[in-house]
Design a protein around this motif. Structure first.
Motif, PDB file in Angstrom:
ATOM      1  N   HIS A 296       1.000  -1.299   0.089  1.00  0.00           N
ATOM      2  CA  HIS A 296      -0.265  -0.050   0.341  1.00  0.00           C
ATOM      3  C   HIS A 296       0.692   1.688  -0.240  1.00  0.00           C
ATOM      4  O   HIS A 296       1.593   1.248   0.544  1.00  0.00           O
ATOM      5  CB  HIS A 296      -1.150   0.115   0.915  1.00  0.00           C
ATOM      6  N   LYS A 297       0.569   2.305  -0.581  1.00  0.00           N
ATOM      7  CA  LYS A 297       1.752   3.353  -1.345  1.00  0.00           C
ATOM      8  C   LYS A 297       1.614   4.344   0.685  1.00  0.00           C
ATOM      9  O   LYS A 297       0.239   3.400   0.890  1.00  0.00           O
ATOM     10  CB  LYS A 297       0.934   3.969  -2.196  1.00  0.00           C
ATOM     11  N   LYS A 298       2.119   5.109   0.142  1.00  0.00           N
ATOM     12  CA  LYS A 298       1.914   5.746   1.606  1.00  0.00           C
ATOM     13  C   LYS A 298       1.904   5.569   3.105  1.00  0.00           C
ATOM     14  O   LYS A 298       0.912   5.717   3.564  1.00  0.00           O
ATOM     15  CB  LYS A 298       0.799   7.207   1.572  1.00  0.00           C
ATOM     16  N   SER A 299       3.065   4.492   3.318  1.00  0.00           N
ATOM     17  CA  SER A 299       3.153   4.351   4.783  1.00  0.00           C
ATOM     18  C   SER A 299       4.106   4.971   5.247  1.00  0.00           C
ATOM     19  O   SER A 299       4.732   5.572   4.732  1.00  0.00           O
ATOM     20  CB  SER A 299       3.041   2.476   4.194  1.00  0.00           C
ATOM     21  N   ILE A 300       4.209   5.389   6.050  1.00  0.00           N
ATOM     22  CA  ILE A 300       5.571   5.451   7.287  1.00  0.00           C
ATOM     23  C   ILE A 300       6.264   4.382   7.244  1.00  0.00           C
ATOM     24  O   ILE A 300       6.316   3.487   7.841  1.00  0.00           O
ATOM     25  CB  ILE A 300       5.605   5.626   8.706  1.00  0.00           C
ATOM     26  N   GLY A 301       7.337   4.602   6.891  1.00  0.00           N
ATOM     27  CA  GLY A 301       8.041   3.550   6.882  1.00  0.00           C
ATOM     28  C   GLY A 301       9.626   3.814   7.868  1.00  0.00           C
ATOM     29  O   GLY A 301       9.316   4.930   8.373  1.00  0.00           O
ATOM     30  N   ILE A 302       9.623   2.629   8.372  1.00  0.00           N
ATOM     31  CA  ILE A 302      10.490   2.573   9.340  1.00  0.00           C
ATOM     32  C   ILE A 302      11.536   1.152   9.581  1.00  0.00           C
ATOM     33  O   ILE A 302      11.914   0.549   8.951  1.00  0.00           O
ATOM     34  CB  ILE A 302       9.638   1.728  11.141  1.00  0.00           C
ATOM     35  N   PHE A 303      13.257   2.167   9.419  1.00  0.00           N
ATOM     36  CA  PHE A 303      14.090   1.287   9.180  1.00  0.00           C
ATOM     37  C   PHE A 303      14.707   0.570  10.788  1.00  0.00           C
ATOM     38  O   PHE A 303      15.488   1.953  11.192  1.00  0.00           O
ATOM     39  CB  PHE A 303      15.163   1.592   8.422  1.00  0.00           C
ATOM     40  N   ASP A 304      15.550  -0.061  10.121  1.00  0.00           N
ATOM     41  CA  ASP A 304      16.552  -0.655  11.799  1.00  0.00           C
ATOM     42  C   ASP A 304      17.921  -1.589  10.551  1.00  0.00           C
ATOM     43  O   ASP A 304      17.344  -2.756  10.002  1.00  0.00           O
ATOM     44  CB  ASP A 304      15.941  -1.274  12.672  1.00  0.00           C
ATOM     45  N   SER A 305      18.921  -1.677  11.221  1.00  0.00           N
ATOM     46  CA  SER A 305      19.530  -2.907  10.409  1.00  0.00           C
ATOM     47  C   SER A 305      19.293  -4.694  11.173  1.00  0.00           C
ATOM     48  O   SER A 305      19.837  -5.107  10.394  1.00  0.00           O
ATOM     49  CB  SER A 305      20.943  -2.397  11.618  1.00  0.00           C
ATOM     50  N   GLY A 306      17.890  -4.051  12.207  1.00  0.00           N
ATOM     51  CA  GLY A 306      18.201  -5.696  12.650  1.00  0.00           C
ATOM     52  C   GLY A 306      16.698  -6.006  13.285  1.00  0.00           C
ATOM     53  O   GLY A 306      15.394  -5.511  12.575  1.00  0.00           O
TER      54      GLY A 306
END
Length: 276
Positions: free
Chosen positions: A3-13
């Motif tokens: 789905h478009k327009k999400s909040i992305g959350i990133f981590d190395s693990g």
């Protein structure tokens, strides 16, 4: 599929899932995409150049999935990559996208947790060596004494699900002793790695009554909530179906098993291929 327009959350693990859990509890209506770069974790001992390259690849992947806003829920990535991405990449390639980290929101409020004026910061080697926390904290609380301690064994223990075993006690005690030897007047400790909240049961046993142990999840969630209020041009882009999707660069079956420990809920992920 995505789905478009999400909040992305990133981590190395996995650690960023502790921040994601707090964000999802605070802002449950939004759509989220979580990406863990497990195949290349941990980031803590990598060079600035390597962490920057890995982080940028993951941020751009999240942009490609339709995330106009990405949270680096990783202290090492926030320390080593965020500023360069914000200042050199976004204005040129992605002027309508935003990337936020976990260091500044924490620095803005950390002084409220201490009476002695002495704060301990425990993190990975990468985060500690970057000096990012003393620099950012002193912008808001120049009078604070910031004492740092790197904890290189904590993330491997947690990632291998050994953090609650008796064998982890030695390394928890060792780093706590090293920190408090540097400044016995510390009355608050910041866990400057999103993995570390899983060690709170062990750390708490070593601290006197009234000592404050600070995890970042709720701080970052509160900061994001305020950010969305203050930036309606971003907020109005975001879908609100309450959907959560999980992706990993590692083995998705291993990720799902371990991620549930950090997220406190069952997780089902998909594996993606990054430049490994």
């Amino acid at each position: 599929m995505i789905h478009k327009k999400s909040i992305g959350i990133f981590d190395s693990g996995y650690g960023g899932l502790t921040v994601f859990k707090a964000i999802a509890n605070k802002l449950p209506d939004y759509n989220y995409i979580y990406l863990g770069d497990n195949a290349r974790a941990p980031y803590g001992d990598h060079s600035y150049e390597t962490v920057y390259q890995y982080t940028l690849e993951c941020v751009e992947w999240l942009f490609e999935q339709g995330c106009p806003l990405v949270i680096l829920a990783c202290n090492t990535a926030s320390a080593k990559a965020l500023r360069t991405i914000q200042q050199k990449v976004l204005p040129v390639k992605y002027p309508h996208h935003r990337v936020l980290g976990v260091i500044r929101p924490t620095a803005e409020v950390i002084g409220n947790y201490t009476a002695s004026g002495k704060i301990g910061v425990m993190g990975t080697r990468g985060t500690i060596n970057s000096e990012s926390y003393p620099i950012e904290i002193h912008k808001f609380f120049p009078e604070l004494d910031v004492v740092q301690q790197s904890c290189p064994m904590w993330v491997p223990l947690i990632e291998n699900n050994e953090h609650l075993q008796e064998g982890a006690d030695y390394f928890v005690q060792e780093y706590m002793d090293q920190l408090l030897e540097k400044s016995p007047d510390i009355d608050a400790i910041l866990l400057a790695c999103t993995h570390y909240p899983l060690l709170i049961p062990k750390i708490s046993k070593l601290l006197p009554e009234g000592f404050k142990l600070i995890a970042q999840g709720d701080i970052v969630a509160d900061s994001l909530s305020l950010y969305l209020v203050n930036h309606p041009e971003i907020e109005e882009l975001l879908n609100k179906d309450g959907e959560k999707q999980f992706f990993t660069s590692g083995d998705h079956l291993v990720f799902d098993k371990n991620a549930s420990i950090f997220f406190d809920k069952e997780v089902m992920s998909q594996q993606i291929n990054l430049k490994i």
